[in-house]
Design a protein around this motif. Structure first.
Motif, short mmCIF file in Angstrom:
data_model
loop_
_atom_site.label_atom_id
_atom_site.label_comp_id
_atom_site.label_asym_id
_atom_site.label_seq_id
_atom_site.Cartn_x
_atom_site.Cartn_y
_atom_site.Cartn_z
N LEU A 180 -34.95 -10.77 67.03
CA LEU A 180 -34.30 -9.67 67.74
C LEU A 180 -34.79 -9.51 69.17
O LEU A 180 -34.30 -8.65 69.90
CB LEU A 180 -34.53 -8.36 66.99
CG LEU A 180 -33.93 -8.28 65.58
CD1 LEU A 180 -34.31 -6.96 64.92
CD2 LEU A 180 -32.41 -8.43 65.63
N LEU A 181 -35.76 -10.30 69.59
CA LEU A 181 -36.33 -10.16 70.93
C LEU A 181 -35.55 -10.98 71.95
O LEU A 181 -35.00 -12.04 71.63
CB LEU A 181 -37.79 -10.59 70.94
CG LEU A 181 -38.73 -9.93 69.94
CD1 LEU A 181 -40.17 -10.27 70.26
CD2 LEU A 181 -38.54 -8.42 69.91
N HIS A 182 -35.54 -10.46 73.17
CA HIS A 182 -34.96 -11.22 74.28
C HIS A 182 -36.11 -11.86 75.06
O HIS A 182 -37.00 -11.17 75.55
CB HIS A 182 -34.16 -10.30 75.20
CG HIS A 182 -33.61 -11.00 76.41
ND1 HIS A 182 -32.59 -11.94 76.34
CD2 HIS A 182 -33.95 -10.92 77.72
CE1 HIS A 182 -32.32 -12.40 77.54
NE2 HIS A 182 -33.14 -11.79 78.41
N HIS A 183 -36.07 -13.18 75.17
CA HIS A 183 -37.14 -13.93 75.82
C HIS A 183 -36.66 -14.39 77.19
O HIS A 183 -35.70 -15.17 77.30
CB HIS A 183 -37.52 -15.15 74.97
CG HIS A 183 -37.97 -14.78 73.58
ND1 HIS A 183 -39.30 -14.76 73.21
CD2 HIS A 183 -37.26 -14.42 72.48
CE1 HIS A 183 -39.39 -14.40 71.94
NE2 HIS A 183 -38.16 -14.19 71.47
N SER A 184 -37.35 -13.93 78.25
CA SER A 184 -37.01 -14.36 79.61
C SER A 184 -38.16 -14.02 80.54
O SER A 184 -38.89 -13.06 80.31
CB SER A 184 -35.72 -13.68 80.09
OG SER A 184 -35.89 -12.27 80.15
N PRO A 185 -38.33 -14.79 81.61
CA PRO A 185 -39.45 -14.56 82.54
C PRO A 185 -39.09 -13.54 83.62
O PRO A 185 -39.19 -13.80 84.81
CB PRO A 185 -39.68 -15.95 83.13
CG PRO A 185 -38.32 -16.57 83.13
CD PRO A 185 -37.60 -16.04 81.92
N ASP A 186 -38.70 -12.34 83.17
CA ASP A 186 -38.33 -11.28 84.11
C ASP A 186 -38.35 -9.95 83.37
O ASP A 186 -38.69 -9.87 82.19
CB ASP A 186 -36.94 -11.56 84.72
CG ASP A 186 -35.88 -11.82 83.66
OD1 ASP A 186 -35.90 -11.15 82.60
OD2 ASP A 186 -35.02 -12.69 83.88
N GLN A 187 -37.95 -8.91 84.06
CA GLN A 187 -37.99 -7.56 83.49
C GLN A 187 -36.91 -7.32 82.44
O GLN A 187 -36.90 -6.28 81.79
CB GLN A 187 -37.87 -6.53 84.60
CG GLN A 187 -39.07 -6.49 85.55
CD GLN A 187 -40.06 -5.41 85.20
OE1 GLN A 187 -39.70 -4.26 85.00
NE2 GLN A 187 -41.32 -5.77 85.10
N LYS A 188 -36.01 -8.27 82.24
CA LYS A 188 -34.98 -8.13 81.22
C LYS A 188 -35.48 -8.51 79.83
O LYS A 188 -34.78 -8.28 78.84
CB LYS A 188 -33.77 -8.99 81.59
CG LYS A 188 -33.08 -8.55 82.88
CD LYS A 188 -31.91 -9.44 83.22
CE LYS A 188 -31.25 -9.02 84.53
NZ LYS A 188 -30.11 -9.91 84.90
N GLN A 189 -36.66 -9.09 79.74
CA GLN A 189 -37.22 -9.44 78.45
C GLN A 189 -37.46 -8.19 77.62
O GLN A 189 -37.54 -7.08 78.14
CB GLN A 189 -38.54 -10.20 78.63
CG GLN A 189 -39.63 -9.37 79.26
CD GLN A 189 -40.93 -10.11 79.52
OE1 GLN A 189 -41.94 -9.49 79.81
NE2 GLN A 189 -40.93 -11.43 79.44
N THR A 190 -37.58 -8.34 76.30
CA THR A 190 -37.94 -7.21 75.46
C THR A 190 -39.30 -6.69 75.90
O THR A 190 -40.23 -7.45 76.17
CB THR A 190 -38.00 -7.64 73.99
OG1 THR A 190 -36.69 -8.07 73.59
CG2 THR A 190 -38.42 -6.47 73.10
N LEU A 191 -39.40 -5.38 75.99
CA LEU A 191 -40.62 -4.75 76.49
C LEU A 191 -41.80 -5.03 75.57
O LEU A 191 -41.76 -4.76 74.37
CB LEU A 191 -40.40 -3.25 76.60
CG LEU A 191 -41.60 -2.40 77.01
CD1 LEU A 191 -42.06 -2.76 78.41
CD2 LEU A 191 -41.25 -0.92 76.91
N THR A 192 -42.87 -5.57 76.15
CA THR A 192 -44.13 -5.72 75.43
C THR A 192 -45.25 -5.12 76.27
O THR A 192 -45.18 -5.07 77.49
CB THR A 192 -44.47 -7.19 75.11
OG1 THR A 192 -44.83 -7.88 76.31
CG2 THR A 192 -43.30 -7.89 74.43
N LEU A 193 -46.27 -4.67 75.58
CA LEU A 193 -47.45 -4.07 76.22
C LEU A 193 -48.69 -4.62 75.54
O LEU A 193 -48.60 -5.17 74.44
CB LEU A 193 -47.40 -2.55 76.13
CG LEU A 193 -46.10 -1.92 76.64
CD1 LEU A 193 -45.27 -1.43 75.46
CD2 LEU A 193 -46.34 -0.81 77.62
N CYS A 194 -49.83 -4.46 76.18
CA CYS A 194 -51.04 -5.06 75.62
C CYS A 194 -52.26 -4.21 75.92
O CYS A 194 -52.24 -3.36 76.81
CB CYS A 194 -51.23 -6.48 76.16
SG CYS A 194 -51.44 -6.55 77.95
#
Length: 738
Positions: free
Chosen positions: A309-323
């Motif tokens: 269900l995640l969107h994978h892309s090298p930009d701010q359109k990717q699914t939000l992740t935090l760490c």
């Protein structure tokens, strides 16, 4: 207004022989005047002083990062001269690279940990004949944030960027070798924040080295946002989400036999493989913590078909992740410099900062990067500054850890590691933090094992448990009271209660009375309101409220008039500065807050390093909804005069007030007597006209000054939407004792 002294008026009556009849008339007239007027009552009881301060140290400003092509203009002597005319005192040097998940090269010259020229960078601590004029940030290649409290529009996470060669890695300084505590005391985590609740029963983690041997996959249950309302919910481990013998590599994990609906998923890691990442084994920091190449989340059906269900892309359109943290490892090609952008801008070099004159030859509050730096680099920075002989008042540790979603124990252990390194340079350094974002309520963290959620309370508890509370010389925070791009006039009624409330919150969290509070960065937020007359009134009310609540120093944001379009407010070019500038960053026109600054620093207070005594005042000027419309801040100045800063927050109506100075000790009243100086700044002097970058004020006049004569019957006109300073001597009126 102008009012006669009662002594002059009475002597005239006596000479005329008409005292009895005219006295009755004067009493009647005075009664009618007081019936129309409202009252400001100053508690002038000597034992009721609420604060003492020196304006040069209590009324300060800030310098922050600016676009790389703006620094030289901002620090030109002619521009600095205009900045200095505002009269601010001590400057707080802000640390912006922490917000943008960057490593800061405070000195462009230094040494990389890897001899090949990459790794962990330590700036050169030895001064040379060459000035440090500019310094920049380096984007971190092992970042796990899509967005946080600084990168809302820039950068991306390596957890779901679609690149199997990149990876997130946690901060090695949060592992046992550096904390001295088991890794389970500082668990590291990544959070996936979906756009809406989804049914989930499968996660696939593509581990890098080092990987987690022990971890749990959890889902959020609760009404609150898992990141921004951490006390309004709980993490529950998926029924099949516990792993105790992780092998790394490609690790699919079925979480439950049937899907569970949630919006947030957390991977909580408590034991590492301690195997080395792609940077090799020559540096131990490469071999501790946790790393993930890519993460996938979704459902698996009865046919074992996985739907990610995640969107994978090298930009701010990717699914939000935090760490939880990011390894500060980087290399030269991560340098991020682009014109006209804050997130790629210049942290003005320390030599330029200290030599330009902007510090007014006062000691400065200096920040060290912490979340994405190393203790060695912080120590080198302060060694350099000390060798140069630059005066430093305090050292602030990092910037906005709450905006980086750091847990309090993680920030605390870094704080102590950095404190140890800095005190080796100079045991007399005064350190403090945590430099919270501008919040109006207590900051909450996910409950610990004891159910405690107060971020500051747990940070303080950590220092106490390690017998290091003495390393906290001050507590600092930022104050940005308003959200959103539009700031209605009614918001002005909320100050100073907002600032005094949050200061009480910090004390209630357990901050000892002997540790001073510093508001190291503050301004009204809300687009054009900041440069309209609203901004001037808010500034005076907030600074006065802060000092009345016992604060040590508060710092206007900021001296350098970087005026871009606000990134979140398309309508605004007006936030956070004292001057509008042209396309080349040259000052064009002062804004309302510049005039407010001058009134506070040069009229309300004496512009000198001497003790001022602050009292409280009450007002009965309210509107039909009960809003307090007039607030006042009384100072007893070193020159013996009383100075009253009065804010009329009524947008449309002037108010006529009587001012009474009451001494409860002798149960008597006093009044301004003799010459009274009145300086007013309001809509008659200044009106803002929004026009995006071409916004301007017209009229654009300085505060209006007049000389009045005080007395027990003196009334003072406060224009609508105005800031006024009244200054003069006091005298007890005959018969005023009560």
């Amino acid at each position: 207004m102008h009012s006669k002294s009662p002594h002059t008026f009475g002597s005239t009556l006596r000479k005329s022989g008409a005292l009895p009849a005219l006295l009755l008339l004067s009493i009647a007239l005075a009664g009618s005047r007081f019936a129309e007027a409202q009252t400001i009552t100053v508690d002038a009881t000597p034992s009721h002083v609420v604060n003492t301060f020196s304006p040069l140290y209590a009324l300060g400003s800030t310098v922050d990062r600016v676009p790389s092509n703006a620094t030289d203009t901002f620090f030109r002597p002619d521009q600095i001269k205009q900045v200095l005319s505002a009269g601010w005192g001590v400057i707080s040097y802000r640390q912006n690279t922490d917000l943008f998940v960057q490593a800061w090269h405070w000195n462009p010259k230094g040494m990389w940990s890897d001899p090949s020229g990459k790794g962990y960078f330590t700036g050169d601590a030895t001064p040379t004949q060459e000035m440090i004029r500019h310094s920049y940030g380096y984007s971190l290649p092992h970042r796990g944030f899509t967005r946080n409290g600084g990168t809302e529009f820039d950068g991306f996470s390596r957890l779901d960027d679609g690149d199997l060669q990149s990876y997130w890695k946690s901060n090695p300084y949060l592992t046992k070798d550096y904390t001295g505590e088991d890794d389970s005391v500082h668990p590291q985590w990544v959070v996936i924040a979906l756009d809406k609740p989804e049914k989930l029963n499968m996660i696939r983690i593509l581990w890098a080295e080092p990987y987690a041997r022990v971890y749990e996959v959890q889902y959020w249950v609760g009404d609150g946002d898992a990141m921004d309302e951490q006390d309004k919910g709980t993490w529950r481990t998926f029924p099949l989400g516990t792993v105790t013998d992780g092998k790394g590599g490609d690790s699919p994990l079925r979480l439950h036999s049937s899907p569970i609906s949630t919006k947030y998923v957390r991977v909580l890691m408590t034991r590492s493989s301690n195997t080395c990442d792609t940077h090799g084994s020559s540096d131990h920091r490469n071999c501790v913590g946790y790393s993930i190449r890519e993460i996938y989340l979704g459902t698996v059906n009865e046919k074992e078909e996985f739907k990610d269900l995640l969107h994978h892309s090298p930009d701010q359109k990717q699914t939000l992740t935090l760490c939880s943290s990011v390894d500060p490892w980087h290399e030269p090609n991560n340098l991020y410099v682009a014109p006209d952008r804050m997130e790629s801008g210049d942290q003005p070099g320390f030599d330029l900062f200290f030599r330009s004159g902007i510090t007014r030859s006062l000691p400065a509050i200096i920040s060290v990067a912490m979340a994405y730096s190393t203790p060695e680099d912080a120590a080198a920075q302060m060694t350099y500054i000390k060798k140069r002989g630059y005066p430093v008042l305090y050292i602030e540790m990092g910037e906005e850890p709450d905006g980086q979603y750091m847990q309090p124990e993680d920030y605390a252990t870094l704080y102590l590691q950095f404190a140890t390194a800095l005190h080796r340079v100079d045991p007399n350094f005064k350190l403090g933090g945590p430099v919270f974002e501008g919040v109006s309520e207590d900051i909450k963290a996910w409950p610990d094992a004891h159910g405690r959620t107060s971020w500051l309370g747990r940070f303080l508890d950590y220092l106490r448990a390690h017998e290091r509370l003495q390393d906290l010389a001050f507590m600092s925070f930022e104050h940005y009271p308003y959200d959103g791009c539009e700031t209605p006039w009614e918001n002005l009624y909320q100050e100073p209660e907002l600032i005094t409330h949050i200061m009480k919150v910090w004390r209630d969290d357990g901050l000892p009375a002997g540790i001073p509070l510093l508001d190291t960065e503050t301004n009204d937020h809300g687009g054009e309101a900041a440069v309209d007359i609203f901004g001037a009134l808010w500034l005076a009310d907030s600074f006065g409220g802060f000092l009345s609540a016992g604060g040590k120093s508060t710092h206007y944001y900021h001296d350098l008039s970087y005026s871009p379009p606000h990134p979140a407010c398309a309508n605004s070019w007006g936030t956070y500065h004292m001057f509008m500038v042209d396309d080349h960053y040259k000052i064009q026109q002062a804004t309302s807050q510049f005039f407010a600054a001058q009134l506070m620093t040069q009229e309300w207070a004496e512009p000198k390093d001497a003790e001022h005594r602050l009292y409280t005042a009450s007002s009965d000027v309210r509107d039909s909804q009960g809003h307090l419309l007039v607030t006042a801040y009384p100072l007893q100045r070193p020159d013996g005069r009383w100075s009253l800063m009065v804010i009329n927050k009524d947008h449309d109506q002037a108010h006529k007030v009587r001012i009474v100075f009451h001494d409860a000790g002798r149960n008597g009243d006093a009044f301004f007597w003799g010459p009274v100086t009145m300086i007013t700044f309001g809509k008659a002097q200044y009106q803002w006209h929004a026009d995006r970058k071409k916004g301007r004020a017209d009229p654009h006049d300085p505060p209006a000054s007049s000389q009045l004569t005080g007395g027990s019957d003196g009334l003072y006109d406060l224009p609508a939407a105005s800031l006024t300073v009244l200054r003069g001597q006091l005298q007890t009126s005959p018969g005023s004792t009560r």
